[in-house]
Design a protein around this motif. Structure first.
Motif, PDB file in Angstrom:
ATOM      1  N   ASP A 143      49.867  52.287  61.838  1.00 42.92           N
ATOM      2  CA  ASP A 143      50.478  51.001  62.174  1.00 42.92           C
ATOM      3  C   ASP A 143      49.511  50.256  63.099  1.00 42.92           C
ATOM      4  O   ASP A 143      49.025  50.825  64.081  1.00 42.92           O
ATOM      5  CB  ASP A 143      51.799  51.271  62.901  1.00 42.92           C
ATOM      6  CG  ASP A 143      52.613  50.024  63.194  1.00 42.92           C
ATOM      7  OD1 ASP A 143      52.022  48.970  63.475  1.00 42.92           O
ATOM      8  OD2 ASP A 143      53.856  50.119  63.170  1.00 42.92           O
ATOM      9  N   PRO A 144      49.177  48.997  62.798  1.00 43.09           N
ATOM     10  CA  PRO A 144      48.222  48.274  63.651  1.00 43.09           C
ATOM     11  C   PRO A 144      48.615  48.187  65.121  1.00 43.09           C
ATOM     12  O   PRO A 144      47.742  48.009  65.977  1.00 43.09           O
ATOM     13  CB  PRO A 144      48.171  46.882  63.011  1.00 43.09           C
ATOM     14  CG  PRO A 144      48.495  47.124  61.578  1.00 43.09           C
ATOM     15  CD  PRO A 144      49.534  48.217  61.598  1.00 43.09           C
ATOM     16  N   TRP A 145      49.906  48.319  65.433  1.00 46.97           N
ATOM     17  CA  TRP A 145      50.301  48.299  66.844  1.00 46.97           C
ATOM     18  C   TRP A 145      49.704  49.476  67.594  1.00 46.97           C
ATOM     19  O   TRP A 145      49.327  49.357  68.758  1.00 46.97           O
ATOM     20  CB  TRP A 145      51.813  48.313  66.994  1.00 46.97           C
ATOM     21  CG  TRP A 145      52.518  47.072  66.556  1.00 46.97           C
ATOM     22  CD1 TRP A 145      53.430  46.956  65.562  1.00 46.97           C
ATOM     23  CD2 TRP A 145      52.371  45.746  67.104  1.00 46.97           C
ATOM     24  NE1 TRP A 145      53.853  45.648  65.444  1.00 46.97           N
ATOM     25  CE2 TRP A 145      53.225  44.891  66.379  1.00 46.97           C
ATOM     26  CE3 TRP A 145      51.582  45.205  68.127  1.00 46.97           C
ATOM     27  CZ2 TRP A 145      53.321  43.525  66.643  1.00 46.97           C
ATOM     28  CZ3 TRP A 145      51.677  43.860  68.403  1.00 46.97           C
ATOM     29  CH2 TRP A 145      52.540  43.029  67.675  1.00 46.97           C
ATOM     30  N   ILE A 146      49.636  50.632  66.934  1.00 52.14           N
ATOM     31  CA  ILE A 146      49.144  51.832  67.618  1.00 52.14           C
ATOM     32  C   ILE A 146      47.729  52.204  67.181  1.00 52.14           C
ATOM     33  O   ILE A 146      47.054  53.004  67.818  1.00 52.14           O
ATOM     34  CB  ILE A 146      50.107  53.025  67.392  1.00 52.14           C
ATOM     35  CG1 ILE A 146      49.892  54.136  68.434  1.00 52.14           C
ATOM     36  CG2 ILE A 146      50.008  53.582  65.975  1.00 52.14           C
ATOM     37  CD1 ILE A 146      50.203  53.729  69.854  1.00 52.14           C
ATOM     38  N   ASN A 147      47.259  51.588  66.089  1.00 51.16           N
ATOM     39  CA  ASN A 147      45.908  51.836  65.598  1.00 51.16           C
ATOM     40  C   ASN A 147      45.252  50.513  65.236  1.00 51.16           C
ATOM     41  O   ASN A 147      45.235  50.110  64.061  1.00 51.16           O
ATOM     42  CB  ASN A 147      45.919  52.768  64.389  1.00 51.16           C
ATOM     43  CG  ASN A 147      44.511  53.098  63.908  1.00 51.16           C
ATOM     44  OD1 ASN A 147      43.523  52.760  64.561  1.00 51.16           O
ATOM     45  ND2 ASN A 147      44.416  53.754  62.755  1.00 51.16           N
ATOM     46  N   PRO A 148      44.690  49.824  66.215  1.00 52.01           N
ATOM     47  CA  PRO A 148      44.060  48.531  65.933  1.00 52.01           C
ATOM     48  C   PRO A 148      42.791  48.643  65.102  1.00 52.01           C
ATOM     49  O   PRO A 148      42.246  47.629  64.676  1.00 52.01           O
ATOM     50  CB  PRO A 148      43.750  47.982  67.328  1.00 52.01           C
ATOM     51  CG  PRO A 148      43.688  49.170  68.217  1.00 52.01           C
ATOM     52  CD  PRO A 148      44.667  50.160  67.643  1.00 52.01           C
ATOM     53  N   MET A 149      42.332  49.875  64.842  1.00 52.89           N
ATOM     54  CA  MET A 149      41.152  50.077  64.006  1.00 52.89           C
ATOM     55  C   MET A 149      41.512  50.352  62.553  1.00 52.89           C
ATOM     56  O   MET A 149      40.642  50.563  61.714  1.00 52.89           O
ATOM     57  CB  MET A 149      40.311  51.248  64.546  1.00 52.89           C
ATOM     58  CG  MET A 149      39.685  51.009  65.917  1.00 52.89           C
ATOM     59  SD  MET A 149      40.817  51.280  67.303  1.00 52.89           S
ATOM     60  CE  MET A 149      40.934  53.057  67.344  1.00 52.89           C
ATOM     61  N   ALA A 150      42.811  50.384  62.229  1.00 52.59           N
ATOM     62  CA  ALA A 150      43.252  50.746  60.886  1.00 52.59           C
ATOM     63  C   ALA A 150      42.869  49.683  59.863  1.00 52.59           C
ATOM     64  O   ALA A 150      42.737  48.496  60.189  1.00 52.59           O
ATOM     65  CB  ALA A 150      44.767  50.947  60.876  1.00 52.59           C
TER      66      ALA A 150
END
Length: 329
Positions: free
Chosen positions: A242-249
């Motif tokens: 989830d981009p909230w917890i993984n901004p590198m996704a």
């Protein structure tokens, strides 16, 4: 304390992290990590003064603001502002906890900055991503003083609104990142921009495990708990990518829009998430963002060590690195 299953479905336990937090299907939450409340004061060791302020009346968003001691000759110039977010997995911790309070005192004194330590509302009662709005409201509140008409005299009299920084530790570092991203997409108002970003042991995950680092048993246990906790504080999440917890996704908003021109990432050498901090730096350098990024590692130290051992050599070194970084912003 109710037992799981007692009194009907409402008392069914949906998440239990021993010694930290228990969440019930009814929405009831029990927190076992005690907040050691420290009142605002003038700190004897640093001379920093602090007081509590309301940020959003009626919404429960507040802050503790820290003002460095006045030199004998008076303030020769206005002081930078650091808007700071505490850690705690989005569901624990407080700006008013003694360890967080002590760190803010030392940071204000060493860096010569006004620290605005935000007491945002916690998940799961207010789930992710709603608490990011509290962070943005705090930034807007600080910016509202730029014309000299805000409600807080320490800001109107002493703040340099050309040097507004955002930072945080652990989950607070995650919050700080998203605040800086929003600052790249929206106007804070009053001509205020975010200058620099300081991430201390950022809480970033990744579904494929890329960027995790082997750690000691305690560090890996903490990582497992944070992975388990994420869907509890962010219901309906797509998981650890989830981009909230993984901004590198893949599919996350491009880091190129990060709304600041400098970033410092501090990691711990024994923190299982240190690899996520390194990956964040790599992605910043590769994405087309035009700012400057620095990374600093505390050799042999775990996640949040500076709160547990604030006077140890590495905690002092980390504080010095942050202070030097902010002084050049």
């Amino acid at each position: 304390m109710s037992d799981a299953g007692a009194g009907g479905d409402g008392d069914e336990v949906i998440h239990d992290a021993p010694n930290f937090i228990r969440v019930y299907k009814s929405g009831r939450v029990e927190r076992f990590l005690r907040i050691d409340f420290a009142p605002p004061s003038t700190d004897a060791a640093t001379g920093v003064s602090s007081k509590d302020v309301v940020v959003v009346p009626g919404d429960g968003v507040s802050a503790r603001i820290y003002l460095p001691s006045t030199p004998a000759s008076g303030y020769g110039r206005r002081l930078p502002v650091l808007v700071f977010f505490h850690g705690g997995g989005f569901c624990l911790g407080s700006a008013f906890d003694a360890a967080t309070h002590g760190h803010a005192n030392r940071l204000a004194a060493r860096a010569g900055v006004i620290v605005v330590s935000v007491e945002y509302r916690l998940a799961p009662e207010r789930p992710v991503p709603a608490l990011y709005d509290d962070a943005w409201a705090a930034l807007q509140w600080v910016a509202s003083h730029a014309a000299g008409e805000g409600q807080e005299p320490w800001l109107t009299a002493h703040a340099d609104f050309g040097r507004v920084h955002v930072g945080g530790e652990s989950a607070g570092a995650n919050i700080a990142h998203h605040a800086a991203m929003r600052a790249g997409a929206e106007e804070l108002g009053h001509g205020v921009k975010v200058n620099s970003l300081v991430l201390i042991h950022p809480y970033f995950l990744g579904g494929d495990g890329d960027g995790y680092s082997e750690s000691d048993e305690m560090g890996m246990a903490l990582l497992r708990e944070l992975i388990r906790l994420w869907p509890v504080v962010c219901p309906g999440t797509s998981g650890c990518d989830d981009p909230w917890i993984n901004p590198m996704a893949d599919g996350a908003p491009s880091l190129a829009v990060l709304g600041c021109r400098r970033a410092l990432i501090c990691i711990g050498g024994k923190d299982a998430m240190r690899g996520r901090g390194r990956l964040y730096c790599e992605k910043l350098r590769e994405c087309g963002w035009r700012g400057e990024v620095e990374i600093w590692e505390a050799d042999g130290q775990g996640h949040g060590f500076h709160l547990l051992w604030p006077t140890c050599t590495q905690a002092e070194a980390q504080l010095r690195v942050i202070a030097e970084f902010l002084s050049h912003g």
